[in-house]
Write a protein that holds these residues in place. Structure first.
Motif, PDB file in Angstrom:
ATOM      1  N   THR A  17      49.694  34.372  31.538  1.00 26.41           N
ATOM      2  CA  THR A  17      48.103  34.215  31.786  1.00 26.41           C
ATOM      3  C   THR A  17      47.979  34.336  33.490  1.00 26.41           C
ATOM      4  OG1 THR A  17      47.781  32.503  30.073  1.00 26.41           O
ATOM      5  CG2 THR A  17      46.203  32.664  32.037  1.00 26.41           C
ATOM      6  N   ARG A  31      45.716  41.741  31.101  1.00 18.40           N
ATOM      7  CA  ARG A  31      44.236  41.770  31.396  1.00 18.40           C
ATOM      8  C   ARG A  31      43.591  43.137  30.956  1.00 18.40           C
ATOM      9  NH1 ARG A  31      40.506  39.464  35.438  1.00 18.40           N
ATOM     10  NH2 ARG A  31      38.793  40.916  35.718  1.00 18.40           N
ATOM     11  N   SER A  48      40.977  43.998  27.967  1.00 19.20           N
ATOM     12  CA  SER A  48      39.850  44.829  28.520  1.00 19.20           C
ATOM     13  C   SER A  48      39.603  46.131  27.582  1.00 19.20           C
ATOM     14  CB  SER A  48      39.767  45.000  29.890  1.00 19.20           C
ATOM     15  OG  SER A  48      38.893  45.871  30.317  1.00 19.20           O
ATOM     16  N   GLU A  60      40.641  32.911  25.472  1.00 16.38           N
ATOM     17  CA  GLU A  60      41.805  32.533  26.203  1.00 16.38           C
ATOM     18  C   GLU A  60      42.057  30.864  25.930  1.00 16.38           C
ATOM     19  OE1 GLU A  60      41.739  33.046  30.383  1.00 16.38           O
ATOM     20  OE2 GLU A  60      43.387  31.481  30.518  1.00 16.38           O
ATOM     21  N   MET A 117      44.647  35.388  35.301  1.00 15.53           N
ATOM     22  CA  MET A 117      44.239  36.847  35.445  1.00 15.53           C
ATOM     23  C   MET A 117      43.436  37.481  34.063  1.00 15.53           C
ATOM     24  SD  MET A 117      45.737  38.705  37.599  1.00 15.53           S
ATOM     25  CE  MET A 117      46.993  38.490  39.106  1.00 15.53           C
ATOM     26  N   ILE A 118      43.330  36.802  33.154  1.00 19.73           N
ATOM     27  CA  ILE A 118      42.748  37.180  31.932  1.00 19.73           C
ATOM     28  C   ILE A 118      41.532  36.594  31.673  1.00 19.73           C
ATOM     29  CG2 ILE A 118      45.100  37.830  30.767  1.00 19.73           C
ATOM     30  CD1 ILE A 118      44.522  35.645  28.990  1.00 19.73           C
ATOM     31  N   CYS A 139      37.750  37.686  29.012  1.00 14.58           N
ATOM     32  CA  CYS A 139      37.771  37.019  27.747  1.00 14.58           C
ATOM     33  C   CYS A 139      36.208  36.535  27.552  1.00 14.58           C
ATOM     34  CB  CYS A 139      38.835  35.839  27.801  1.00 14.58           C
ATOM     35  SG  CYS A 139      40.329  36.307  27.622  1.00 14.58           S
TER      36      CYS A 139
END
Ligand code: CA2
Length: 145
Positions: free
Chosen positions: A78, A85, A89, A97, A114-115, A119
């Motif tokens: 994460t 990521r 996407s 998440e 990072m994600i 989300c």
């Protein structure tokens, strides 16, 4: 409606270590809880766990074919993985998440995700109950589309 519940590194150890942080349930217990709830909601869930970044990317790519949404606990990736990521996407499935612990109440390096920006939303800090919270939230979102 089919939802993938994807778990990242070390989450295969759930229920064996650090119960004060991550609770007593195993990943199999969590899968059973989600499967029971999915039955009530009238959807289907599948589960995958990988300790490898590429394994998680591959699972997201495969989900694109026959799933409608994803719940991901990416574990420590994460906080570090641009590849994850980009996969979230790129696959463009609505993704929640999920974290068992409240990452914002822990070490500073866990505060950034990072994600999160790719989300649908983030659920953190509700223990392993967070998985069923995420399933309800994602099911509700997908039902409105
Ligand atoms: O709170 C979460 O769900 C986390 O995603 C868990 C990750 C951590 O790196 C994130 O910052 C937050 C760690 C998963 C480790 O799982 C274990 C489970 C049992 C025993 C040891 C590790």
């Amino acid at each position: 409606m089919k939802i993938l519940v994807l778990n990242g590194p070390n989450l295969n150890l759930l229920g064996e270590r650090e119960p004060e942080i991550y609770g007593a349930k195993t990943l199999a217990d969590i899968a059973a809880d989600c499967t029971a709830l999915a039955g009530d909601l009238g959807c289907e869930v599948s589960f995958e766990q990988s300790n490898h970044e590429g394994g998680l990317v591959d699972a997201l790519h495969a989900a694109r074919r026959d799933h409608h949404g994803v719940i991901i606990n990416a574990g420590a990736y994460t906080h570090s993985s641009i590849a994850l990521r980009d996969a979230i996407s790129g696959v463009a499935l609505p993704t929640v998440e999920l974290h068992i612990s409240n990452t914002h109440a822990r070490d500073g390096f866990r505060h950034h995700s990072m994600i999160a920006g790719v989300c649908l939303g983030v659920i953190a800090g509700f223990g392993t109950d967070g998985y069923t919270h995420a399933l309800r939230a994602l099911h509700s979102h997908l039902s409105k589309r």
